[in-house]
Motif scaffolding. Structure first.
Motif, PDB file in Angstrom:
ATOM      1  N   VAL A   1     -23.416  56.634  13.154  1.00  0.00           N
ATOM      2  CA  VAL A   1     -24.855  57.133  12.195  1.00  0.00           C
ATOM      3  C   VAL A   1     -24.619  57.549  11.478  1.00  0.00           C
ATOM      4  O   VAL A   1     -24.535  57.882  10.122  1.00  0.00           O
ATOM      5  CB  VAL A   1     -25.400  57.958  13.020  1.00  0.00           C
ATOM      6  N   GLY A   2     -23.122  56.408  10.270  1.00  0.00           N
ATOM      7  CA  GLY A   2     -22.253  57.167   8.796  1.00  0.00           C
ATOM      8  C   GLY A   2     -21.854  58.313   9.363  1.00  0.00           C
ATOM      9  O   GLY A   2     -21.697  58.156   8.015  1.00  0.00           O
ATOM     10  N   LEU A   3     -21.172  59.013   9.991  1.00  0.00           N
ATOM     11  CA  LEU A   3     -20.450  59.842  10.036  1.00  0.00           C
ATOM     12  C   LEU A   3     -18.429  59.711  10.056  1.00  0.00           C
ATOM     13  O   LEU A   3     -18.639  59.031  10.438  1.00  0.00           O
ATOM     14  CB  LEU A   3     -20.340  60.981  10.945  1.00  0.00           C
ATOM     15  N   THR A   4     -18.127  60.280   8.593  1.00  0.00           N
ATOM     16  CA  THR A   4     -17.405  59.980   8.150  1.00  0.00           C
ATOM     17  C   THR A   4     -16.240  60.830   9.625  1.00  0.00           C
ATOM     18  O   THR A   4     -16.536  61.632   9.716  1.00  0.00           O
ATOM     19  CB  THR A   4     -16.624  60.020   6.854  1.00  0.00           C
ATOM     20  N   THR A   5     -15.664  60.110  10.529  1.00  0.00           N
ATOM     21  CA  THR A   5     -14.872  60.663  11.751  1.00  0.00           C
ATOM     22  C   THR A   5     -12.885  60.894  11.014  1.00  0.00           C
ATOM     23  O   THR A   5     -12.820  59.745  10.636  1.00  0.00           O
ATOM     24  CB  THR A   5     -14.710  60.484  12.851  1.00  0.00           C
ATOM     25  N   GLU A   6     -12.171  61.569  11.564  1.00  0.00           N
ATOM     26  CA  GLU A   6     -10.973  61.298  11.669  1.00  0.00           C
ATOM     27  C   GLU A   6     -10.569  61.869  12.872  1.00  0.00           C
ATOM     28  O   GLU A   6     -10.232  62.679  13.671  1.00  0.00           O
ATOM     29  CB  GLU A   6      -9.894  62.496  10.256  1.00  0.00           C
ATOM     30  N   LEU A   7      -9.624  61.145  13.717  1.00  0.00           N
ATOM     31  CA  LEU A   7      -8.596  60.979  14.920  1.00  0.00           C
ATOM     32  C   LEU A   7      -7.190  60.856  14.775  1.00  0.00           C
ATOM     33  O   LEU A   7      -6.562  60.918  14.298  1.00  0.00           O
ATOM     34  CB  LEU A   7      -9.101  59.414  15.845  1.00  0.00           C
ATOM     35  N   ILE A   8      -7.069  62.512  15.898  1.00  0.00           N
ATOM     36  CA  ILE A   8      -5.823  62.903  15.371  1.00  0.00           C
ATOM     37  C   ILE A   8      -4.796  63.292  16.297  1.00  0.00           C
ATOM     38  O   ILE A   8      -5.808  63.252  17.762  1.00  0.00           O
ATOM     39  CB  ILE A   8      -6.148  64.738  14.953  1.00  0.00           C
ATOM     40  N   GLU A   9      -3.782  62.661  16.587  1.00  0.00           N
ATOM     41  CA  GLU A   9      -3.118  62.902  18.139  1.00  0.00           C
ATOM     42  C   GLU A   9      -1.422  63.936  17.624  1.00  0.00           C
ATOM     43  O   GLU A   9      -0.744  63.419  16.288  1.00  0.00           O
ATOM     44  CB  GLU A   9      -2.349  61.535  18.102  1.00  0.00           C
ATOM     45  N   SER A  10      -1.519  64.731  18.272  1.00  0.00           N
ATOM     46  CA  SER A  10      -0.624  65.750  17.968  1.00  0.00           C
ATOM     47  C   SER A  10       0.808  65.316  18.512  1.00  0.00           C
ATOM     48  O   SER A  10       2.010  65.875  18.583  1.00  0.00           O
ATOM     49  CB  SER A  10      -1.191  67.270  18.913  1.00  0.00           C
ATOM     50  N   ALA A  11       0.691  64.346  20.161  1.00  0.00           N
ATOM     51  CA  ALA A  11       1.810  63.485  20.709  1.00  0.00           C
ATOM     52  C   ALA A  11       0.898  62.485  21.397  1.00  0.00           C
ATOM     53  O   ALA A  11      -0.502  62.454  21.222  1.00  0.00           O
ATOM     54  CB  ALA A  11       2.064  64.648  21.462  1.00  0.00           C
ATOM     55  N   PRO A  12       1.901  61.543  21.627  1.00  0.00           N
ATOM     56  CA  PRO A  12       0.850  59.993  22.214  1.00  0.00           C
ATOM     57  C   PRO A  12       0.017  60.342  22.770  1.00  0.00           C
ATOM     58  O   PRO A  12       0.362  61.331  24.151  1.00  0.00           O
ATOM     59  CB  PRO A  12       2.099  59.197  23.043  1.00  0.00           C
ATOM     60  N   ASN A  13      -1.474  60.064  22.659  1.00  0.00           N
ATOM     61  CA  ASN A  13      -1.738  59.992  23.769  1.00  0.00           C
ATOM     62  C   ASN A  13      -2.733  61.239  23.968  1.00  0.00           C
ATOM     63  O   ASN A  13      -4.224  61.478  24.587  1.00  0.00           O
ATOM     64  CB  ASN A  13      -2.434  59.371  25.064  1.00  0.00           C
ATOM     65  N   ARG A  14      -2.886  62.093  23.099  1.00  0.00           N
ATOM     66  CA  ARG A  14      -2.859  63.600  23.160  1.00  0.00           C
ATOM     67  C   ARG A  14      -3.889  63.624  21.832  1.00  0.00           C
ATOM     68  O   ARG A  14      -3.248  64.122  20.417  1.00  0.00           O
ATOM     69  CB  ARG A  14      -1.971  65.007  22.695  1.00  0.00           C
ATOM     70  N   SER A  15      -5.023  63.357  21.384  1.00  0.00           N
ATOM     71  CA  SER A  15      -6.429  63.027  20.910  1.00  0.00           C
ATOM     72  C   SER A  15      -7.256  64.415  20.686  1.00  0.00           C
ATOM     73  O   SER A  15      -7.545  64.378  21.674  1.00  0.00           O
ATOM     74  CB  SER A  15      -6.848  61.109  21.025  1.00  0.00           C
ATOM     75  N   SER A  16      -7.244  64.741  18.998  1.00  0.00           N
ATOM     76  CA  SER A  16      -8.823  65.454  18.717  1.00  0.00           C
ATOM     77  C   SER A  16      -9.763  64.173  18.388  1.00  0.00           C
ATOM     78  O   SER A  16      -9.242  63.763  17.510  1.00  0.00           O
ATOM     79  CB  SER A  16      -7.801  66.774  18.599  1.00  0.00           C
ATOM     80  N   VAL A  17     -10.768  65.243  17.183  1.00  0.00           N
ATOM     81  CA  VAL A  17     -11.778  64.294  16.821  1.00  0.00           C
ATOM     82  C   VAL A  17     -12.335  65.444  15.419  1.00  0.00           C
ATOM     83  O   VAL A  17     -13.089  66.360  16.393  1.00  0.00           O
ATOM     84  CB  VAL A  17     -12.529  62.927  17.065  1.00  0.00           C
ATOM     85  N   PHE A  18     -12.427  64.885  14.659  1.00  0.00           N
ATOM     86  CA  PHE A  18     -13.209  65.719  13.835  1.00  0.00           C
ATOM     87  C   PHE A  18     -14.225  65.233  12.529  1.00  0.00           C
ATOM     88  O   PHE A  18     -13.327  64.177  12.420  1.00  0.00           O
ATOM     89  CB  PHE A  18     -11.860  66.417  12.871  1.00  0.00           C
ATOM     90  N   ALA A  19     -14.982  66.146  12.273  1.00  0.00           N
ATOM     91  CA  ALA A  19     -15.615  65.576  11.320  1.00  0.00           C
ATOM     92  C   ALA A  19     -16.696  66.576  10.976  1.00  0.00           C
ATOM     93  O   ALA A  19     -16.979  67.866  11.259  1.00  0.00           O
ATOM     94  CB  ALA A  19     -16.744  64.718  12.057  1.00  0.00           C
ATOM     95  N   ARG A  20     -16.217  66.530   9.137  1.00  0.00           N
ATOM     96  CA  ARG A  20     -17.133  67.423   8.715  1.00  0.00           C
ATOM     97  C   ARG A  20     -19.089  66.864   8.132  1.00  0.00           C
ATOM     98  O   ARG A  20     -19.018  66.017   7.492  1.00  0.00           O
ATOM     99  CB  ARG A  20     -16.571  68.232   7.698  1.00  0.00           C
ATOM    100  N   ILE A  21     -20.153  67.586   8.774  1.00  0.00           N
ATOM    101  CA  ILE A  21     -21.299  67.530   7.906  1.00  0.00           C
ATOM    102  C   ILE A  21     -21.538  68.416   6.457  1.00  0.00           C
ATOM    103  O   ILE A  21     -21.324  69.168   6.665  1.00  0.00           O
ATOM    104  CB  ILE A  21     -22.360  67.496   9.309  1.00  0.00           C
ATOM    105  N   GLU A  22     -22.221  68.488   5.816  1.00  0.00           N
ATOM    106  CA  GLU A  22     -22.280  68.340   4.176  1.00  0.00           C
ATOM    107  C   GLU A  22     -23.898  69.356   5.138  1.00  0.00           C
ATOM    108  O   GLU A  22     -25.130  69.019   5.140  1.00  0.00           O
ATOM    109  CB  GLU A  22     -22.521  67.475   3.163  1.00  0.00           C
TER     110      GLU A  22
END
Length: 479
Positions: free
Chosen positions: A88-109
């Motif tokens: 739907v056009g939202l910019t996301t950031e997928l972040i790994e603190s260790a291999p395969n340990r993943s979180s996703v962030f996005a900010r909506i204006e």
């Protein structure tokens, strides 16, 4: 310290999105798509029209958390979430603190970017499940009736891929329809909550505080669920407090020797005695402000005498009584024992692990009482030590919660409560972010909701999911 890695959806050539292949139960880490065994009930559109299928998709991705074990991982679920937001056009950031340990962030204006931002968060990991114990495969997300109520069955149904799906459905609908929230919203889909957030919220707070810039309040688990008093009155419990966590390793030292000899300095006997004392110890009844407020509301709702004993009040709460009863006092539950290496050898040391939970503002008193019960010959060390939380039940966020629930359920009465467990809100509090547990669900009166957390046959009503999506959407209008 883990390794941080960021990726945009579609950049990972090792994506584990696989087509559904017959009736097979998916392997760990796979996204298997939407099966055809269920046709969603037509709705009025919006977020409610896709929340069930989003929840089922997420539940089919096995994100079982085994702690530091390499089998643990949220990567496939994180990629799925990032893809749905990117669609739907939202910019996301997928972040790994260790291999395969993943979180996703996005900010909506939001409409007013001068206001502080709101954090909407959920965790992607789940506790493991043994399929042999379940009525339905725990990672198949099958739809089946329970006492005539259609439900999605599987691990994560209420802890907490239901809320993940609500957030996804609501935000996707709002972005598609061009409905900006009143203020900025930060979305966080997190790793490792079920093991304390070492690879998730705590790591992110320490290493990526920029993700939370401008956030002053957070909404996540565990709250917003209903308890039916009668047809025209339902209590909705909002988490405004959490007990603190004190996981302890106990050690008894003695004199090693041959098992055939009488040994008055047996470490195994000493640790067993200490564990028995602590496990059977009853901590004193303690009324925190949140517990007191909840019990007053329950007494009023049930028509009980104002002087009714707190434990008697709790007994009237039926399926949620275990959750509430655990917040009347501290607790210390022995959970693990470790001693010896051979049947005929008395070891020189013996160990136990205890899950301690203390009420807000009472950590020192709790630990002092634990030490008194254990006695001077048992050593205690902290394995996990995480804060207790408590905030007030007033202000604009609480007003928005109350209004959003009452708009969709006129029988709603909204009350605060203390969670006996812990959530990612503990980590966010280190940044000065106030947390509330609000993942709205209207539940059937007979559903043993408290037993579903980490339990067998975890499930969530379909109507509860669509109700939750509508309530969450209304809440965002009001923030």
């Amino acid at each position: 310290m883990g390794v941080s890695a960021c990726a945009q959806p579609g950049e990972n050539s090792n994506s584990r999105y696989l087509p559904l292949n017959g009736p097979n139960v998916p392997r760990r880490g796979q996204y298997v798509g939407v099966s055809t065994d269920y046709t969603p009930t037509p709705s009025n559109g919006g977020a409610a029209s896709e929340v069930v299928e989003l929840c089922r998709d997420l539940m089919r991705i096995d994100t079982s958390n085994y702690g530091d074990d390499p089998r643990s991982g949220e990567r496939a679920a994180a990629e799925y979430v990032a893809e749905k937001l990117s669609d739907v056009g939202l910019t996301t950031e997928l972040i790994e603190s260790a291999p395969n340990r993943s979180s996703v962030f996005a900010r909506i204006e939001g409409e007013d970017r001068t206001r502080p931002a709101l954090l909407l968060h959920g965790h992607l990991d789940v506790v493991p499940a043994d399929a042999a114990d379940w009525s339905h495969p725990p990672f198949a997300a099958e739809v089946a009736d329970d006492a005539g109520e259609p439900m999605v069955w599987g691990r994560g149904a209420i802890d907490m891929k239901d809320m993940d799906a609500m957030i996804l459905a609501v935000m996707r609908d709002r972005i598609r329809s061009g409905r900006k929230p009143p203020r900025d919203i930060v979305l966080a889909f997190l790793a490792d909550e079920e093991a304390g957030g070492k690879f998730g919220s705590h790591w992110l707070v320490e290493h990526r505080p920029d993700l939370f810039e401008g956030v002053d309040v957070a909404v996540g688990e565990v709250g917003g669920f209903s308890f039916t008093v009668r047809d025209d009155l339902r209590l909705y419990l909002i988490e405004t407090a959490e007990k603190g966590i004190a996981w302890m390793r106990l050690t008894a030292k003695g004199r090693a020797g041959h098992g055939s000899m009488v040994n008055r300095e047996n470490a195994v006997t000493a640790i067993a005695d200490a564990v028995a004392r602590l496990g059977s110890h009853e901590f004193p009844l303690t009324m925190t402000k949140t517990v007191r407020a909840l019990l007053e509301e329950v007494r009023n709702a049930l028509g009980l005498d104002p002087d009714t004993d707190p434990e008697e009040v709790v007994r009237h709460l039926g399926p949620i009584a275990p959750m509430i009863g655990a917040t009347l006092r501290h607790s210390a539950a022995p959970t693990m024992l470790d001693a010896g290496y051979k049947a005929n050898v008395i070891p020189g040391e013996a160990h136990a692990v205890v899950d301690g939970r203390y009420l807000p503002g009472m950590r020192d008193e709790f630990l002092a009482e634990v030490d008194e019960v254990l006695g001077p010959h048992i050593q205690r060390e902290q394995i996990v030590d995480d804060i207790a939380l408590e905030t007030g039940f007033d202000g604009p966020i609480v007003d928005a919660i109350i209004t959003s629930l009452q708009d969709h359920d006129p029988a709603a009465r909204v009350v605060p409560y203390t969670l006996s467990g812990g959530t990612d809100a503990k980590a966010f509090a280190q940044l000065g972010i106030t947390g509330y547990g609000f993942s709205p669900l209207r539940l059937p009166p007979s559903l043993a909701f408290a037993d579903l957390f980490h339990g067998v046959d975890e499930r969530v009503p379909l109507d509860g999911l669509t109700f939750g999506a509508r309530v969450l959407d209304r809440f965002i209008d009001l923030i």
